[in-house]
Each structure stands twice: as C-alpha cells, then as structure tokens.
Design a protein around this motif. Structure first.
Motif, PDB file in Angstrom:
ATOM      1  N   TRP A  19       0.798  -1.290  -0.217  1.00 40.76           N
ATOM      2  CA  TRP A  19      -0.078  -0.058  -0.063  1.00 40.76           C
ATOM      3  C   TRP A  19       0.688   1.421  -0.010  1.00 40.76           C
ATOM      4  O   TRP A  19       0.563   2.104  -0.788  1.00 40.76           O
ATOM      5  CB  TRP A  19      -1.124  -0.099   1.303  1.00 40.76           C
ATOM      6  N   ARG A  22       3.526   1.183  -2.922  1.00 45.74           N
ATOM      7  CA  ARG A  22       2.945   0.802  -4.188  1.00 45.74           C
ATOM      8  C   ARG A  22       3.791  -0.054  -4.835  1.00 45.74           C
ATOM      9  O   ARG A  22       3.671  -0.070  -6.212  1.00 45.74           O
ATOM     10  CB  ARG A  22       2.545   2.071  -4.956  1.00 45.74           C
ATOM     11  N   SER A  24       3.724  -3.377  -6.411  1.00 44.83           N
ATOM     12  CA  SER A  24       2.861  -4.490  -6.738  1.00 44.83           C
ATOM     13  C   SER A  24       3.478  -5.880  -6.798  1.00 44.83           C
ATOM     14  O   SER A  24       3.030  -6.716  -6.823  1.00 44.83           O
ATOM     15  CB  SER A  24       2.228  -3.878  -8.293  1.00 44.83           C
ATOM     16  N   LEU A  59      -6.621   3.780  -5.370  1.00 46.67           N
ATOM     17  CA  LEU A  59      -5.747   4.652  -5.700  1.00 46.67           C
ATOM     18  C   LEU A  59      -6.006   5.574  -6.531  1.00 46.67           C
ATOM     19  O   LEU A  59      -5.618   6.959  -6.495  1.00 46.67           O
ATOM     20  CB  LEU A  59      -4.193   4.197  -5.929  1.00 46.67           C
TER      21      LEU A  59
END
Length: 143
Positions: A19, A22, A24, A59
C-alpha cells in the motif's frame, strides 16, 4: 529448510510495501496465487492480480493514501492488523467526482497465512461511510 516471515511480519509488510510503497511485485510475493480476499464492499477477489486491480481503482480516487499500522495481534498463521488510513480525494476512482477533501478512516484486516504467504484476507472497515463522505464533499453546495 526455508524460513518464512511470520504472520505478523507479513501483515506489516503488506501495508508498508504493497500500500504505502505501491510495490505491486510485493503483492505477488506476499499473496498466494489462489488467495481469497473478502473486501468490505461485499466483493471477493482471488489472487494478487485481482487485488492489484482493486487497489488501482482505490488509488485512482485517493492517490496519496497512506496507511499506518496502529497495532497487530498474531498467532502462528493469523494476524489481525488495526490500521488507519488518510489521504486526499483527488481523483475520479470509485466512480466519484474528486472533491479535493482530506479523508481519514480506520479498520482491521485479518490475514490467514501459510508458507509465508497470505491465503485468505478479510477487511473490516466502514467503506460506505467513506463513500458517503466523499460523495457529499464532491456535490455542489447550494445556497
């Protein structure tokens, strides 16, 4: 013998790496390919790619969201993480006109882990309240 992160470590890494940073790629590391996520909105998702699609939508609405772990409680395979989130409703994600207003909310996420990965996750927070707050802030004021 490989050593996996503890359930508590996984819970903290999820919020910091996936989170806040960010990252991934970390979603794929920390979440099993067949993991099930039970989202607050009543939706179930399977696997990291489906989670990343959900996260991208979120987001798009609150691009600067930051999640702070307040506390956590864990045993061998489970961790319950109490968190707070804050950011700015600055984008059109979640189907709302951006209001530019600051938002904050808190919740709990319960992860079940196995072999160093999340295999089941459940969110508990007031998504309806957040949506109402953002919707009200984005409506034109008459008067």
């Amino acid at each position: 013998m490989s050593t996996f992160p503890t359930a508590k470590e996984i819970g903290h890494l999820w919020f910091e790496n996936v989170w806040n940073q960010r990252n991934s790629a970390q979603a794929h590391v920390l979440m099993a390919a067949d993991a099930i996520g039970h989202l607050e909105c009543g939706q179930d998702i399977v696997g990291p790619d489906a989670f990343l699609e959900f996260q991208a939508t979120f987001l798009a609405a609150i691009p600067d969201i930051r999640i702070e772990v307040v506390d956590s409680l864990a045993d061998d395979n489970d961790v319950c993480v109490h968190w707070t989130a804050s950011g700015t409703h600055a984008g059109p994600g979640l189907g709302l006109v951006p209001s530019g207003s600051k938002v904050s909310f808190r919740g709990v996420t319960w992860f079940h882990t196995r072999d160093g990965q999340i295999v089941d996750g459940r969110d508990f927070w007031n998504m309806d309240g957040l949506m109402q707050t953002m919707r009200a802030a984005s409506e034109p004021q008459i008067g």
